[in-house]
Design a protein around this motif. Sequence first.
Motif, PDB file in Angstrom:
ATOM      1  N   PHE A  86       0.865  -1.179   0.000  1.00 18.64           N
ATOM      2  CA  PHE A  86       0.000   0.000   0.000  1.00 18.64           C
ATOM      3  C   PHE A  86       0.899   1.225   0.000  1.00 18.64           C
ATOM      4  O   PHE A  86       1.561   1.524   0.983  1.00 18.64           O
ATOM      5  N   ARG A  87       0.905   1.930  -1.121  1.00 15.92           N
ATOM      6  CA  ARG A  87       1.903   2.981  -1.316  1.00 15.92           C
ATOM      7  C   ARG A  87       1.672   4.197  -0.433  1.00 15.92           C
ATOM      8  O   ARG A  87       2.579   4.976  -0.203  1.00 15.92           O
ATOM      9  N   HIS A  88       0.439   4.375   0.005  1.00 17.99           N
ATOM     10  CA  HIS A  88       0.157   5.566   0.805  1.00 17.99           C
ATOM     11  C   HIS A  88       0.409   5.318   2.289  1.00 17.99           C
ATOM     12  O   HIS A  88       0.166   6.181   3.109  1.00 17.99           O
ATOM     13  N   MET A  89       0.856   4.099   2.618  1.00 19.25           N
ATOM     14  CA  MET A  89       1.118   3.790   4.026  1.00 19.25           C
ATOM     15  C   MET A  89       2.615   3.582   4.217  1.00 19.25           C
ATOM     16  O   MET A  89       3.295   3.032   3.351  1.00 19.25           O
TER      17      MET A  89
END
Lengths: 361, 302
Positions: A86-89
Amino acid sequence: MELKIRNLRKEYGAFPALNGVSLDIRSGELIALLGPSGSGKTTLLRAIAGLEVPDGGQILFGDVDALGRRVQDRNVGFVFQHYALFRHMKVFDNIAFGLRVRGRDRRPPEAHIRKRVLELLDLVQLNGLEGRYPAQLSGGQRQRVALARALAIEPKVLLLDEPFGALDAQVRKELRRWLRQIHDETGHTTVFVTHDQEEAMELADRVAVLHKGDLQQVGSPDEIYDEPANPFVYAFIGDSTALPVTIERGRAMLDGAPLVLGPVDAPEGAARVHVRPQDVRLADESESVVSGRVMTLRRSGQYRRVDIAVGERHTRVEALLPPEAEIAVGDQVGLAFRRFAIFPEEKEPPKLGLAREAKAA
Amino acid sequence: MTDATTAAAAGARRPTTAASQDRPSRMSSSFRTPSAIPGFGLTYGFVWFYLCLIILIPLAAVVLWAGSLGPARLFALATEPRTLAALRVSFGLSFAAAALNAVFGLIVAWALTRYSFPGKRLLDAAVDLPFALPTAVAGIALSAIYAPNGLIGSIAPFKIAFTPLGIFVALVFIGLPFVVRTVQPVLADLDRELEEASATLGARRPTTLLRVVLPTLIPALLTGFALAFARAVGEYGSVIFIAGNIPYVSEIAPLLIIMRLEEFDYGAATAIATIMLAISFLMLLAINLIEAWSRRRLGHAR
């Protein structure tokens, strides 16, 4: 967790991806699903995870029928070829995700989650990187995070889909050794998919070879390499050449001339003699199986790779010879096989193979 | 506008270090460095020329004109109660319409990218209609339908056309394609494995949507929102037919500008224009900053 797969079938349109595959996976073992692309290996892995719904058959986790359960409830760790982080985490939140999304009654307290995540970071040797975003990591590091994330939920079985496929050769080798180490430390039942036979042979306790939706052979790397069950496995694993022969009265005939193999217990009719290049050696006329003419000579690492044309139709036999072997292109040489296998010519996958040691002459 | 300026800024940022190592004494040439992709000088110059001609000079003229009024007069004109009411209507309703479009545009984009169903292509094409339709036509059509004797207006329990709600309807209509068209490609590229990974980790579908899918769509959603908002603020044609144009209630700022111009009160017109320009610029800047920040978090910083 022990896994039993019974007669699993899956079709995409008219194309059969799994043709009734049955496979027992032992608790705590590291097993490789090996096959060329389109062999159904990924479909099998995804079916175990619940990401694919099979058309028929059974998947048992222990004694529990897994097909009645949704992906979310199967408690499997899945690692994707392209990481699917998950790139936003941040790394920390990626690993903690599986614990945090649990229902209120099963969710551990935040302090416990923190402890667990830091332990996992230690296990995958990424201490201190919990505050990074996936984009700030190298490919190898990302795949370690993906593994830590899958391990965080304490999965019953760990499934890896070509886990090192997107990495370069050096990192791949390193991670291979490291994954084996992690497996030995944690003892998870692990299934991984690969099309790289070297990876499968080096890493796995057992290898399951698939081809066109059928299971070809399951066995230890030694069994797979030394006793291939059928022509496909023989040709797919390692190098080999095949001589088209006819079995007549217990003798293998190549273009009408007999091969000096001793008595052959293959059924009468068309067959193929499979032999690996390293099992071919030069021999005197008295003990040679067949003779032929040297076509090409190439240096390959510490060996000489030699193509020899045998029989009337000049069938190619490949041999790995020591560099000191005194031969030149055009020479007539006798060949003996240290080890070979004869499989009757069949369209369908044959029964158990007839591989055996050739008697040393 | 934003794309061009960031591209120019990025282009200007990178080469300075390399060139200054070569020729530390000549800072003037630090913009240009040998590159495998030539054309920086040409395109950079063109960007400035074109932006000046098309955007900056006309806008500067507005600001200059407003400046010539003197700060006291400008302030008095801009804070006139009727002007303030018009600005509130314009910006408030534009913001609300863009927000509603962000939600439903996302759903439309989702349905169009994720599923196949009969008539999908037709629906997909219909999304662009508000782009293509002359705004006056849209305004007349909308007011005919939402008027008290119209198709929808007659069954609605409250008055829609000729109230601020009517303006809202018109702004939603013209803003929808912006959100759908910006979100659609991002949704189509969204890696299905992310959702699968989330599911294997035990996340239920709503959790996956909320915590995995939505955050990756935020930058595109913000862009769509900003475009829909900007378009709504400037919208004139479709709104004036349905608004009723009641001062202090349903009068939009662009209409007020036109009215002042018709009264030959150029000072008041430019004053309102300047305020609109300033507010729009600040809002778009803020949205762009949030978007850049979320994009950086997603790991594809521009």
